[in-house]
Design a protein around this motif. Structure first.
Motif, short mmCIF file in Angstrom:
data_model
loop_
_atom_site.label_atom_id
_atom_site.label_comp_id
_atom_site.label_asym_id
_atom_site.label_seq_id
_atom_site.Cartn_x
_atom_site.Cartn_y
_atom_site.Cartn_z
N LYS A 49 0.88 -1.18 0.00
CA LYS A 49 0.00 0.00 0.00
C LYS A 49 0.91 1.22 0.00
N SER A 70 -9.11 -3.19 7.00
CA SER A 70 -10.09 -2.13 6.74
C SER A 70 -11.50 -2.70 6.61
N GLN A 71 -11.63 -3.81 5.94
CA GLN A 71 -12.93 -4.45 5.75
C GLN A 71 -13.51 -4.88 7.10
N GLU A 81 -15.59 1.57 4.35
CA GLU A 81 -14.21 1.08 4.40
C GLU A 81 -13.19 2.16 4.05
N ASP A 82 -13.54 3.05 3.14
CA ASP A 82 -12.60 4.10 2.74
C ASP A 82 -12.88 5.42 3.45
N THR A 87 -10.11 4.62 8.13
CA THR A 87 -8.73 4.88 7.70
C THR A 87 -7.85 5.26 8.89
#
Length: 144
Positions: A49, A70-71, A81-82, A87
């Motif tokens: 990442k 994250s999921q 998730e985003d 985050t």
């Protein structure tokens, strides 16, 4: 949540598993294989990442966190998730917990001069406390 957990190094049994973690000698997320024990393995959070700053070599725990953290957090929090909450939490959990597991599992000392990562707990020591004492007459570690 209904997965059967199998502890084995038998390649034939591993081949029939949907997901394999920390054994099997391969890292292939497309096939759900998350091992870091091959000489050629050198992945870090940054290499997988590029927007992340951490260069500590990932353990199998770190690989699973990298791919699914994250999921999982989004599901637990009911957040996208985003989104900023997931985050921020993802980054804080990696920096203050998972990175230490990665480093310790890969034999990376916390410091050689300047500290390389934050040492917030000694997870290895905590796990060790679950084992029987060396002189305990009952050495069975399996829950019966």
């Amino acid at each position: 949540q209904d997965a059967e957990i199998v502890r084995t190094r038998d390649p034939q049994r591993l081949a029939s598993c949907d997901v394999v973690v920390d054994v099997g000698g391969e890292y292939d997320p497309g096939r759900q294989r998350y091992d870091h024990h091959q000489r050629s393995f050198s992945e870090s959070m940054r290499s997988l990442k590029p927007d992340k700053p951490w260069s500590t070599k990932l353990s199998s725990a770190g690989l699973v966190y990298c791919h699914f953290g994250s999921q999982i957090l989004a599901g637990l929090l009911g957040q996208p998730e985003d989104g900023p909450v997931v985050t921020a939490l993802y980054d804080k959990l990696y920096e203050n917990f998972v990175e230490e597991i990665d480093a310790m599992d890969n034999g990376i000392a916390p410091a050689a001069g300047e500290p390389r990562y934050a040492l917030n707990t000694t997870l290895s020591a905590r796990v060790g406390h679950l084992n029987p004492r060396w002189n305990d007459p009952d050495q069975d570690t399996e829950v019966g």
